[in-house]
Design an enzyme around this catalytic site. Structure first.
Site, PDB file in Angstrom:
ATOM      1  NE  ARG A   1      -2.671   0.506   3.877  1.00 34.78           N
ATOM      2  CZ  ARG A   1      -3.307   0.426   4.157  1.00 34.78           C
ATOM      3  NH1 ARG A   1      -4.799   0.197   4.315  1.00 34.78           N
ATOM      4  NH2 ARG A   1      -3.123   0.263   5.822  1.00 34.78           N
TER       5      ARG A   1
ATOM      6  CE  LYS B   1      -3.129   4.077   6.939  1.00 36.00           C
ATOM      7  NZ  LYS B   1      -4.428   4.138   7.126  1.00 36.00           N
TER       8      LYS B   1
ATOM      9  CD  GLU C   1     -12.540   5.397   4.659  1.00 32.24           C
ATOM     10  OE1 GLU C   1     -11.962   4.617   5.424  1.00 32.24           O
ATOM     11  OE2 GLU C   1     -11.717   5.802   3.390  1.00 32.24           O
TER      12      GLU C   1
HETATM   13  C1  PLP Z   1      -5.948   3.382   7.965  1.00 33.42           C
HETATM   14  C2  PLP Z   1      -7.037   3.465   7.674  1.00 33.42           C
HETATM   15  C3  PLP Z   1      -7.885   2.552   7.713  1.00 33.42           C
HETATM   16  C4  PLP Z   1      -8.126   1.500   7.568  1.00 33.42           C
HETATM   17  O1  PLP Z   1      -7.098   0.586   6.886  1.00 33.42           O
HETATM   18  P1  PLP Z   1      -6.331  -0.973   8.072  1.00 33.42           P
HETATM   19  O2  PLP Z   1      -5.464  -0.934   6.541  1.00 33.42           O
HETATM   20  O3  PLP Z   1      -7.438  -2.120   7.630  1.00 33.42           O
HETATM   21  O4  PLP Z   1      -6.025  -0.433   8.732  1.00 33.42           O
HETATM   22  C5  PLP Z   1      -9.091   2.933   7.165  1.00 33.42           C
HETATM   23  N1  PLP Z   1      -9.855   4.465   6.789  1.00 33.42           N
HETATM   24  C6  PLP Z   1      -8.944   5.535   6.934  1.00 33.42           C
HETATM   25  C7  PLP Z   1      -8.853   6.870   5.996  1.00 33.42           C
HETATM   26  C8  PLP Z   1      -7.042   4.998   6.985  1.00 33.42           C
HETATM   27  O5  PLP Z   1      -6.504   5.994   6.940  1.00 33.42           O
END
Ligand code: PLP
Length: 297
Positions: A42, A144, A180
């Site tokens: 990622r 991210k 989300e």
């Molecule tokens: C990190 C994150 C997640 C969750 O991702 P995981 O890989 O399951 O920890 C979901 N939404 C956002 C905005 C994030 O930054």
């Protein structure tokens, strides 16, 4: 007097990751990581979007392992929490112009953590936000980046001051489809069918999300990755959020335009069953048939 030279980067090239190390259940002095190669991939994908070079999967996983070993005394005892690991990849070096940074820094923070929301495993209460958006089509909501959270802090703080645990964001175009929460993905369950918003660029592709989709299918559930509207949510039997920090958090209520909608939580819910299955794999309490965990000795 010596001049103080600060590295300065104008355009905020920065990515972060998040993963947890648990003390392994059966082997003394051994630790478990959950799918760290997924975090590495990622970061590579995000780096491509942000015009940054990134560590290889091997370099990333090696650095994470070394960080856990160097901080082994901070890994909480079994069942008490985890060592949260926060890799960062940031542009650094002296540059003021709008251009990729001349150099990059990859570093890793680590800190012991308990459960994420202050309710712990208790159900959470969300509020739908329809004026502040966390992502837009063509933006970086699916990456991210270090700029993911600052734009939504205001919505989150307002929600907290009104007694909610977190915010549910809507798509910026139609203001109809759920995306989300601030840092976790959303699932709904209705008549035995699981649905989660498809990752179409405005939703962060969570590793917990991906794992939960697979674990739900293993349990015989049909899982749909699609548009999930407010109407779908309102009619759901069960709602839950997923992320490394929260793991799987059952949602007991969602408030939309002042109306509060309630959902099933507790015994005999899919979220509870998934939580048990997932955390058992992560902590080494259950056999890992999928090869998701990486042991550090
Ligand atoms: C990190 C994150 C997640 C969750 O991702 P995981 O890989 O399951 O920890 C979901 N939404 C956002 C905005 C994030 O930054």
């Amino acid at each position: 007097m010596a001049a103080c030279v600060r590295t300065y980067v104008l355009d905020d090239q920065g990515l972060f990751e998040g993963l947890k190390a648990y003390r392994a259940a059966n082997q003394q002095g051994s630790y478990m990581l959950f799918r760290p190669e997924e975090n590495a991939r990622r970061m590579q994908h995000g780096a491509e979007r942000m015009c940054m070079p990134s560590p290889s999967v091997e370099q990333f996983v090696h650095a994470v392992k070394q960080t856990v070993l160097a901080n082994r005394r901070w890994v909480p005892p079994q069942g008490k929490g985890a060592l949260y690991i926060r890799p960062l990849l940031i542009g650094s070096g002296p540059i003021l112009g709008l251009a990729p940074a001349p150099e990059y820094t990859f570093l890793i923070y680590a800190a012991p953590v308990g459960t994420y929301f202050k309710e712990g495993l208790a159900p959470i209460n969300l509020v739908v936000e329809d004026s502040i958006h966390r992502a837009m089509p063509g933006g970086t909501g699916g990456v991210k980046t270090i700029t993911n959270y600052a734009p939504v802090l205001k919505a989150q703080m307002d929600a907290k001051s009104r007694g909610f645990t977190d915010v549910l964001y809507l798509d910026a175009v139609h203001k109809t489809y759920l995306e989300e929460a601030s840092s976790c993905n959303l699932f709904i369950v209705k008549d035995g069918v699981v649905a989660t918003p498809a990752t179409v660029g405005t939703i962060l592709p969570g590793i917990t999300r991906k794992s939960v989709i697979e674990l739900s299918r293993d349990r015989g559930y049909q899982v749909e990755e699609r548009l999930v509207s407010i109407d779908d949510l309102v009619g759901a039997d069960e709602v839950f959020c997923t992320g490394t920090a929260v793991v799987i958090a059952p949602v007991s209520s969602v408030t939309y335009h002042g109306q509060r909608y309630e959902f099933r939580t507790g015994h005999d819910t899919l979220s509870q069953a998934l939580h048990t299955t997932l955390t058992s794999i992560q902590m080494g309490l259950a056999e890992d048939k999928k090869g998701w965990t990486v042991a550090i000795d």
